[in-house]
Design a protein around this motif. Structure first.
Motif, PDB file in Angstrom:
ATOM      1  N   THR A   6      -6.913  -2.885 -11.518  1.00  0.00           N
ATOM      2  CA  THR A   6      -6.029  -2.997 -10.373  1.00  0.00           C
ATOM      3  C   THR A   6      -6.572  -4.000  -9.367  1.00  0.00           C
ATOM      4  O   THR A   6      -7.668  -4.541  -9.521  1.00  0.00           O
ATOM      5  CB  THR A   6      -5.878  -1.635  -9.675  1.00  0.00           C
ATOM      6  N   ASP A  22      -7.064  -2.840  -2.007  1.00  0.00           N
ATOM      7  CA  ASP A  22      -6.531  -3.102  -0.667  1.00  0.00           C
ATOM      8  C   ASP A  22      -7.533  -2.515   0.320  1.00  0.00           C
ATOM      9  O   ASP A  22      -7.373  -1.402   0.810  1.00  0.00           O
ATOM     10  CB  ASP A  22      -5.148  -2.465  -0.508  1.00  0.00           C
ATOM     11  N   ASP A  61       2.915  -5.867  -3.428  1.00  0.00           N
ATOM     12  CA  ASP A  61       2.303  -5.031  -4.460  1.00  0.00           C
ATOM     13  C   ASP A  61       3.022  -5.183  -5.791  1.00  0.00           C
ATOM     14  O   ASP A  61       2.443  -4.970  -6.851  1.00  0.00           O
ATOM     15  CB  ASP A  61       2.315  -3.569  -4.033  1.00  0.00           C
ATOM     16  N   SER A  62       4.293  -5.540  -5.746  1.00  0.00           N
ATOM     17  CA  SER A  62       5.073  -5.736  -6.964  1.00  0.00           C
ATOM     18  C   SER A  62       6.202  -6.701  -6.634  1.00  0.00           C
ATOM     19  O   SER A  62       6.571  -6.886  -5.475  1.00  0.00           O
ATOM     20  CB  SER A  62       5.622  -4.406  -7.474  1.00  0.00           C
ATOM     21  N   GLY A  78      -1.227  -0.687 -10.959  1.00  0.00           N
ATOM     22  CA  GLY A  78      -1.210  -0.302  -9.556  1.00  0.00           C
ATOM     23  C   GLY A  78      -1.032   1.184  -9.399  1.00  0.00           C
ATOM     24  O   GLY A  78      -0.771   1.915 -10.361  1.00  0.00           O
TER      25      GLY A  78
END
Length: 710
Positions: free
Chosen positions: A175, A178, A550-551, A599
Motif C-alpha cells: 500500500t 498517509d 486514494d483511487s 488500499g
C-alpha cells in the motif's frame, strides 16, 4: 528508578558512588594522624618547601582527582550504562503512553542484503528492544498505515513488545502510507483520552509520496503537538536508498482480436534505483492463465519502457488473469504486477457543458477510439442535468462548467473513489465563484499580449507521456492565449510543497526531476497547491494538473479547446491523446476486468476467489493490501501497489523541518543492515577513563617519589 533502568542495566551499583569521596577521607585521616613538633634542624627544609608549595598543592589535588575519577569510572563501568540517539527519552523516566506510528508502505520492504531484514522489520526490532525495559511502566499503542482502525484513531494495545513482528497489523503490505493522516489520528487519540506524558515514535523511510508534506492534516497535528505539554515526537528514519533495485509496472492491458487469433497488449515499464550506472541484463517473466513466457531485457539507463508489448493467447479465452515478474532483489514488493483481462467494455463518456463549441471538440476526441474494435458511447449534458449522469456505467466525466456543489459534488467524489476519472475544464464565462472541489477552485482568467508556450511537461507517465515507440507528444508546439488560474482552497500559511516530477522541457528529449515549484497559487501568502503538474506554461502557471487521490483520477486543465484560448484543436494530437488516456484510466474500473490499487478502502474481500497460486497464499485479512488477482463473482479484479509508491524521492531536511515546524522532535537515523540497537552499552568507555586516571595518578606521583629519595 525507571529512568535509571533505561540509562543503566545495573543501576543498583550506583549506590556505591559515595565511595568516590574515599580519597578525600583518607587524605583527611592521614593529615590528622601525626602530631606536629617544632624541630630546629628542619627549619631550612621547611623554608625551601614553602618555595614550591603552590606547585606541590596543585599536584596533590590532581592526584586526588585522578584517584576519584578511577573509582567513579569503575562504578559506572560495572553499572553498565547505556547510550544512543534515543537518550532524550530517558529524561524524567518512562512516559505514561508510547504510540508507535508504523509506515507499512511497499517502500519499507527494502531489504538489506547482509541481514536479510527489511526497513519495517528493523524498525520494529529496534523499538522492541528499546521498549522492553519499561514495558510495565508505559502503555504501548500501535497505529499502522494500512489499517482503517488506525486512521479512525483506534490503536492496537501492545501487551508484549516481543510479538510486534508477529501480528497482522505490522505485516508487509504493498500500500501507500498517509503519514499526516496517521499522525493526526494519534493526536486525536491523545486529546480524546488525555494520555498525559506521551512519546510518539514514527517508523518510516521519509518517502515524499507517503509523508505528503502539502497535506492539510499536518496543520492539525502541528497545533496539537506544539501546544500539548508532555508530548514528544521521535522519528526512527530508514531513508537509505537501495543499492540496486528494480521496480515493475504494467498498464493499459487489453485483449485484441486479430484474424483468427487473439493477443494481449500491454505497456511495460521498469525503473531502476541503483548506485551503479552499468548496464544490467535481466529476464521478465509473463504468467498468463498459467502459461509462462520470458522476455530478456537489457537496461542501459534508469528506466526501461516497452509500450504495446503483445502476447498471443487462446482466441477462445474471453477473460483471464496474468502476472508479470522480475527476479528477486532488494525489494520483492515491487518485483511483480498482476492484471486481469476480459472482453472490452463500452467506453462511456459524459460531457457536462453548455458551450456547443467546446463540447463538440470534446465529443469528437472521446468517441473516436484508438483501436477500431472498441465500442464508445458519449453523452452531453447541461450543468442543470448533471444529476442524471449514469454514475455506474460512465468511465470518464469531462466537466466544463462552474464547479459543482452539494449533491453533485458528493456524487463526483464517490465517482472518483470508485476508481474512475474526471477532468475539469474552466467555464467559458468569467464569473468569479467560490465553489471548489477536490481542494481546488478556479481563479481569474489571464490573457497575454502574445501566446504562452509550454515550458515543461511530464513524459514518463500519465496523460502526456511518450507514445509506445518512445516518441514524445508534440506538447512543445502548444500555445495558450487565455488560461485560468488554479487556486488551492485547502492551504496552510506556512505552505505545502507542490511537486513537478519527471518533466521535460520542450527543447529536451530526456526526462528529469524538478521539485519545489508551486502548482497553483492559493489565497494564503506562500501557500501552494497539492497537485502534480503534468504540463506547465512558461512563467510557471500550470496547464494540466493531476490531484492526488486514494483511487481514481482527477485532472484540471486551465484552458479551453477554442481558437481564441489555445491551439489544442489545431494541434489535435495532444488533445485527443490526453482525453483517450483519461478515458483508459476510467475504463479500468468498469467491465468484467478491473484493476485497482491496494488500499484500506477495499471491502468484500472475504468472498473473493483467488485466480492464481500466489494470490491463494495471501491471508483473507491481507487481500486488500497485497497484490493479487481474484474473481469477485461479478467481475475479475487485480489489485497492485499504487503508482506513487514507484516514486523514490525522499524528503530533504528542510522540507522535514517545514512539515514538523513548531514540533520538538528527535530524529534517529538507522539502517536496516545495522546490528547496533537504538541503545548500546558504553561501559568500555568508563573502563578506559579508569585506566587513564590510574596512569595519570602514577605519573603525577613519580616526581614526588624522586624528591623524597624513594
Amino acid at each position: 528508578m525507571n529512568g535509571l533502568q533505561q540509562l543503566f542495566l545495573q543501576p543498583l551499583f550506583l549506590w556505591a558512588l559515595p565511595l568516590v569521596a574515599l580519597p578525600i577521607v583518607i587524605h583527611l585521616i592521614n593529615q590528622n594522624r601525626h602530631r606536629t613538633l617544632p624541630w630546629a634542624a628542619t627549619m631550612f627544609l621547611l623554608q625551601a618547601q614553602r618555595m614550591v608549595r603552590g606547585i606541590a598543592k596543585l599536584r596533590y589535588w590532581l592526584i586526588m582527582l585522578m584517584r576519584m575519577a578511577a573509582i567513579a569510572g569503575l562504578i559506572f563501568a560495572i553499572s553498565r550504562p547505556m547510550a544512543g540517539g534515543w537518550l532524550a527519552t530517558t529524561v524524567g523516566g518512562a512516559p505514561e503512553t508510547t504510540i508507535i506510528l508504523l509506515d507499512r508502505s511497499a517502500s519499507m520492504e527494502q531489504v538489506d542484503p547482509t541481514t536479510g531484514r527489511s526497513k519495517r522489520e528493523a524498525g520494529l526490532l529496534k523499538l522492541a528492544n528499546l521498549l522492553r525495559s519499561n514495558q510495565q511502566a508505559t502503555k504501548i499503542l500501535l497505529l499502522d498505515s494500512a489499517s482503517p482502525e488506525s486512521h479512525d484513531a483506534r490503536p492496537l494495545h501492545i501487551t508484549n513488545v516481543d510479538a510486534l513482528l508477529d501480528i497482522t497489523r505490522t505485516a508487509a503490505t504493498q500500500t501507500q502510507a498517509d503519514l499526516p493522516s496517521l499522525t493526526d489520528a494519534a493526536c486525536r487519540y491523545i486529546i480524546d483520552h488525555q494520555t498525559g506524558r506521551t512519546d510518539i515514535w514514527v517508523v518510516s523511510d521519509l518517502q515524499s509520496s507517503n509523508w505528503r508534506p502539502e497535506s492539510g492534516a499536518w496543520q492539525s497535528a502541528r497545533r496539537t503537538l506544539s501546544q500539548r505539554e508532555g508530548c514528544r515526537l521521535f522519528l526512527l528514519n530508514y531513508s537509505q536508498p537501495a543499492r540496486d533495485n528494480l521496480s515493475l509496472r504494467i498498464s493499459n492491458v487489453y485483449r485484441r482480436q486479430t484474424v483468427g487469433e487473439a493477443e494481449l497488449v500491454m505497456d511495460l515499464r521498469v525503473d531502476r534505483q541503483s548506485t551503479s550506472e552499468e548496464p544490467k541484463s535481466f529476464p521478465i517473466s509473463f504468467v498468463i492463465d498459467g502459461a509462462r513466457s520470458t522476455l530478456q531485457v537489457e537496461l542501459t539507463g534508469s528506466q526501461y519502457v516497452r509500450n504495446g508489448h503483445t502476447i498471443p493467447i487462446d482466441r477462445l479465452s474471453q477473460q483471464g488473469y496474468g502476472r508479470v515478474e522480475l527476479p528477486n532483489d532488494e525489494n520483492i514488493m515491487d518485483n511483480s504486477f498482476c492484471f486481469v483481462y476480459a472482453q472490452p467494455t463500452v467506453r462511456t463518456t459524459t460531457i457536462v457543458s453548455d458551450d456547443a463549441n467546446v463540447h463538440r471538440s470534446m465529443r469528437l476526441a472521446t468517441e473516436t477510439p484508438l483501436q477500431r474494435d472498441l465500442e464508445t458511447d458519449v453523452t452531453v449534458l447541461s450543468p442543470s442535468a448533471a444529476l442524471s449522469i449514469d454514475w455506474e456505467q460512465t468511465a470518464l466525466i469531462v466537466w466544463q462548467a462552474e464547479l459543482p456543489e452539494g449533491i453533485a459534488a458528493q456524487q463526483l467524489n464517490n465517482f472518483v473513489a470508485s476508481g474512475k476519472t474526471v477532468i475539469f475544464f474552466p467555464p467559458s464565462v468569467a464569473n468569479v465563484s467560490s465553489a471548489s472541489i477536490f481542494g481546488t477552485s478556479w481563479g481569474n482568467w489571464i490573457a497575454g499580449d502574445k501566446p504562452t508556450s509550454i515550458g515543461r511537461w511530464r513524459t514518463d507517465s500519465d496523460l502526456l507521456s511518450n507514445t509506445r515507440d518512445g516518441s514524445p507528444l508534440p506538447v512543445g508546439d502548444l500555445n495558450t492565449y487565455r488560461f485560468r488560474k488554479l487556486n488551492a482552497s485547502r492551504t496552510e500559511p506556512d505552505g505545502g510543497l507542490g511537486n513537478i516530477n519527471s518533466v521535460s522541457r520542450n527543447d529536451e528529449s530526456e526526462s528529469r526531476s524538478v521539485e519545489g515549484n508551486a502548482v497553483a497559487q492559493g489565497s494564503e501568502p506562500g501557500s501552494r497547491s497539492r497537485g502534480i503538474v503534468l504540463a506547465q506554461l512558461e512563467g510557471g502557471d500550470p496547464l494540466l494538473v493531476r490531484l492526488p487521490t486514494d483511487s481514481g483520477a482527477v485532472y484540471f486543465c486551465s484552458t479551453l479547446p477554442l481558437p481564441d484560448h489555445s491551439n489544442l484543436i489545431e494541434n489535435g494530437i495532444v488533445f485527443y491523446v490526453m482525453l483517450q488516456r483519461a478515458l483508459d484510466r476510467g475504463v479500468s474500473a468498469l467491465g468484467q476486468a478491473r484493476n485497482l490499487d491496494c488500499g484500506i478502502g477495499l471491502s468484500g474481500v472475504e468472498g473473493w476467489k483467488p485466480l492464481d497460486a500466489v494470490s491463494s497464499q495471501t491471508l483473507i485479512s491481507q487481500r486488500g493490501v497485497i497484490s493479487g488477482a481474484y474473481d469477485t463473482g461479478d467481475y475479475l479484479i487485480a489489485i497492485n501497489r499504487p503508482e506513487n509508491e514507484d516514486s523514490t524521492a525522499i524528503m530533504d531536511d528542510e522540507t522535514l523541518k517545514q512539515t514538523l515546524s513548531g514540533i520538538e522532535f528527535t530524529r534517529v537515523d538507522d539502517m536496516a543492515g545495522s546490528d547496533s540497537g537504538l541503545t548500546s552499552e558504553v561501559w568500555r568507555i568508563f573502563l578506559v577513563v579508569m585506566l587513564a586516571a590510574l596512569i595519570g595518578e602514577a605519573a603525577l606521583s613519580l616526581p614526588q617519589a624522586e624528591a623524597t629519595g624513594v
